[in-house]
Structure formats: C-alpha cells, structure tokens
Motif scaffolding. Structure first.
Motif, PDB file in Angstrom:
ATOM      1  N   ILE A  63       0.852  -1.193   0.000  1.00 11.07           N
ATOM      2  CA  ILE A  63       0.000   0.000   0.000  1.00 11.07           C
ATOM      3  C   ILE A  63       0.885   1.240   0.000  1.00 11.07           C
ATOM      4  N   GLN A  64       0.676   2.117  -0.988  1.00 11.66           N
ATOM      5  CA  GLN A  64       1.553   3.266  -1.160  1.00 11.66           C
ATOM      6  C   GLN A  64       1.342   4.331  -0.091  1.00 11.66           C
ATOM      7  N   LYS A  65       0.101   4.536   0.326  1.00  7.81           N
ATOM      8  CA  LYS A  65      -0.198   5.527   1.362  1.00  7.81           C
ATOM      9  C   LYS A  65      -0.985   4.839   2.470  1.00  7.81           C
ATOM     10  N   PRO A  66      -0.325   4.070   3.325  1.00  4.56           N
ATOM     11  CA  PRO A  66      -1.038   3.285   4.326  1.00  4.56           C
ATOM     12  C   PRO A  66      -1.616   4.118   5.466  1.00  4.56           C
ATOM     13  N   ASN A  67      -1.220   5.383   5.559  1.00  4.77           N
ATOM     14  CA  ASN A  67      -1.651   6.203   6.681  1.00  4.77           C
ATOM     15  C   ASN A  67      -2.699   7.236   6.274  1.00  4.77           C
ATOM     16  N   VAL A  68      -3.344   7.049   5.122  1.00  5.74           N
ATOM     17  CA  VAL A  68      -4.353   7.975   4.637  1.00  5.74           C
ATOM     18  C   VAL A  68      -5.725   7.368   4.865  1.00  5.74           C
ATOM     19  N   GLY A  69      -6.636   8.170   5.384  1.00  4.56           N
ATOM     20  CA  GLY A  69      -7.984   7.686   5.609  1.00  4.56           C
ATOM     21  C   GLY A  69      -8.395   7.881   7.050  1.00  4.56           C
ATOM     22  N   PRO A  70      -9.511   7.281   7.420  1.00  2.00           N
ATOM     23  CA  PRO A  70      -9.986   7.455   8.789  1.00  2.00           C
ATOM     24  C   PRO A  70      -9.065   6.766   9.802  1.00  2.00           C
ATOM     25  N   ALA A  71      -8.927   7.378  10.948  1.00  2.00           N
ATOM     26  CA  ALA A  71      -8.132   6.856  12.066  1.00  2.00           C
ATOM     27  C   ALA A  71      -6.708   6.517  11.649  1.00  2.00           C
ATOM     28  N   PRO A  72      -5.904   7.537  11.299  1.00  2.00           N
ATOM     29  CA  PRO A  72      -4.513   7.250  10.930  1.00  2.00           C
ATOM     30  C   PRO A  72      -3.724   6.709  12.123  1.00  2.00           C
ATOM     31  N   ASN A  73      -2.697   5.948  11.835  1.00  2.00           N
ATOM     32  CA  ASN A  73      -1.837   5.311  12.844  1.00  2.00           C
ATOM     33  C   ASN A  73      -2.631   4.450  13.817  1.00  2.00           C
ATOM     34  N   THR A  74      -3.600   3.701  13.302  1.00  2.00           N
ATOM     35  CA  THR A  74      -4.385   2.818  14.151  1.00  2.00           C
ATOM     36  C   THR A  74      -3.557   1.634  14.610  1.00  2.00           C
ATOM     37  N   PHE A  75      -2.847   0.986  13.706  1.00  2.00           N
ATOM     38  CA  PHE A  75      -2.107  -0.222  14.046  1.00  2.00           C
ATOM     39  C   PHE A  75      -0.817  -0.267  13.252  1.00  2.00           C
ATOM     40  N   LEU A  76       0.300  -0.088  13.910  1.00  2.00           N
ATOM     41  CA  LEU A  76       1.633  -0.142  13.305  1.00  2.00           C
ATOM     42  C   LEU A  76       1.773   0.756  12.083  1.00  2.00           C
ATOM     43  N   MET A  88      -0.557   1.971  10.089  1.00  2.00           N
ATOM     44  CA  MET A  88      -1.566   1.832   9.044  1.00  2.00           C
ATOM     45  C   MET A  88      -2.872   2.452   9.520  1.00  2.00           C
ATOM     46  N   SER A  89      -3.604   3.024   8.587  1.00  2.00           N
ATOM     47  CA  SER A  89      -4.907   3.575   8.945  1.00  2.00           C
ATOM     48  C   SER A  89      -5.916   2.443   9.089  1.00  2.00           C
ATOM     49  N   LEU A  90      -7.079   2.784   9.589  1.00  2.00           N
ATOM     50  CA  LEU A  90      -8.128   1.786   9.778  1.00  2.00           C
ATOM     51  C   LEU A  90      -8.557   1.178   8.446  1.00  2.00           C
ATOM     52  N   ALA A  91      -8.628   1.994   7.405  1.00  2.00           N
ATOM     53  CA  ALA A  91      -9.026   1.491   6.086  1.00  2.00           C
ATOM     54  C   ALA A  91      -8.000   0.497   5.538  1.00  2.00           C
ATOM     55  N   ALA A  92      -6.722   0.785   5.696  1.00  2.00           N
ATOM     56  CA  ALA A  92      -5.679  -0.128   5.217  1.00  2.00           C
ATOM     57  C   ALA A  92      -5.679  -1.418   6.029  1.00  2.00           C
ATOM     58  N   LEU A  93      -5.919  -1.302   7.327  1.00  3.64           N
ATOM     59  CA  LEU A  93      -5.968  -2.492   8.180  1.00  3.64           C
ATOM     60  C   LEU A  93      -7.141  -3.390   7.809  1.00  3.64           C
ATOM     61  N   ILE A  94      -8.320  -2.808   7.615  1.00  2.00           N
ATOM     62  CA  ILE A  94      -9.499  -3.595   7.246  1.00  2.00           C
ATOM     63  C   ILE A  94      -9.323  -4.207   5.859  1.00  2.00           C
ATOM     64  N   SER A 116      -6.502  -5.052   4.401  1.00  2.00           N
ATOM     65  CA  SER A 116      -5.522  -6.137   4.479  1.00  2.00           C
ATOM     66  C   SER A 116      -6.114  -7.385   5.114  1.00  2.00           C
ATOM     67  N   THR A 117      -6.901  -7.202   6.163  1.00  3.25           N
ATOM     68  CA  THR A 117      -7.494  -8.373   6.811  1.00  3.25           C
ATOM     69  C   THR A 117      -8.614  -8.980   5.969  1.00  3.25           C
ATOM     70  N   CYS A 118      -9.311  -8.177   5.179  1.00  3.13           N
ATOM     71  CA  CYS A 118     -10.306  -8.745   4.256  1.00  3.13           C
ATOM     72  C   CYS A 118      -9.616  -9.634   3.225  1.00  3.13           C
ATOM     73  N   LEU A 119      -8.515  -9.154   2.672  1.00  3.25           N
ATOM     74  CA  LEU A 119      -7.755  -9.983   1.736  1.00  3.25           C
ATOM     75  C   LEU A 119      -7.215 -11.227   2.432  1.00  3.25           C
ATOM     76  N   GLY A 120      -6.815 -11.089   3.690  1.00  5.12           N
ATOM     77  CA  GLY A 120      -6.337 -12.232   4.446  1.00  5.12           C
ATOM     78  C   GLY A 120      -7.404 -13.288   4.644  1.00  5.12           C
ATOM     79  N   HIS A 121      -8.642 -12.868   4.862  1.00  9.61           N
ATOM     80  CA  HIS A 121      -9.736 -13.828   5.017  1.00  9.61           C
ATOM     81  C   HIS A 121     -10.064 -14.513   3.687  1.00  9.61           C
ATOM     82  N   ILE A 122      -9.990 -13.773   2.597  1.00  8.28           N
ATOM     83  CA  ILE A 122     -10.248 -14.384   1.288  1.00  8.28           C
ATOM     84  C   ILE A 122      -9.174 -15.420   0.967  1.00  8.28           C
ATOM     85  N   VAL A 123      -7.912 -15.065   1.178  1.00  2.79           N
ATOM     86  CA  VAL A 123      -6.814 -16.005   0.935  1.00  2.79           C
ATOM     87  C   VAL A 123      -6.911 -17.180   1.904  1.00  2.79           C
TER      88      VAL A 123
END
Length: 86
Positions: free
Chosen positions: A42-55, A57-63, A65-72
């Motif tokens: 992700i080129q801009k992982p800190n853009v979007g709602p709730a920046p710096n939520t987890f390591l 990454m913003s909340l949108a990037a975290l969700i 990534s985990t959605c892709l993780g569930h699909i895989v």
C-alpha cells in the motif's frame, strides 16, 4: 439440461472441514501474511480514517488487508481440506 446434471454432480464433491484449532491457525497465518503484504504494497497506508491505528496503518488499510487475508485464508483452508491435510 445436461449442464444442470453436470453442475449437480460436481457440486457434491467439495470437501469441507469443520472448525478446529488447525483451521484457526491457518486463518491467522494468512491474515498476518496479508497484513505484511499490505504494509509493503500500500503506497499511502496512513491515509484515511483513524490514521496510525495499528503499526502505522490507517483503519481502512488495516481492514482492507485483513479482508484480503480472510479471502486467501478461505482458499487455503478449502484447498488443504480438499487435499486432506486439514
């Protein structure tokens, strides 16, 4: 009509597995792997709602990534169950 019989014949051959700690471990590993991929890709992982939520990454990037993780993870679990490894 022949296509419907073919679909009905192949629909009953899918091997599924019930929940177990092995299934949970496979899903966790897939989610962690896709989180690492998301963090690297992700080129801009800190853009979007709730920046710096987890390591960093913003909340949108975290969700995302985990959605892709569930699909895989679903594909890996179904594949391992079909082979008989789970």
């Amino acid at each position: 009509m022949m296509y419907l019989e073919l679909i009905a014949a192949t629909a009953n051959t899918v091997t599924t597995t019930s929940w177990s700690p092995k299934v949970a471990i496979v899903m966790i590993i897939c989610n962690v792997a896709m989180f690492a991929v998301g963090k690297a890709v992700i080129q801009k992982p800190n853009v979007g709602p709730a920046p710096n939520t987890f390591l960093g990454m913003s909340l949108a990037a975290l969700i995302g990534s985990t959605c892709l993780g569930h699909i895989v993870g679903t594909g890996v679990i179904l594949g391992l169950a079909n082979v008989g490894a789970l």
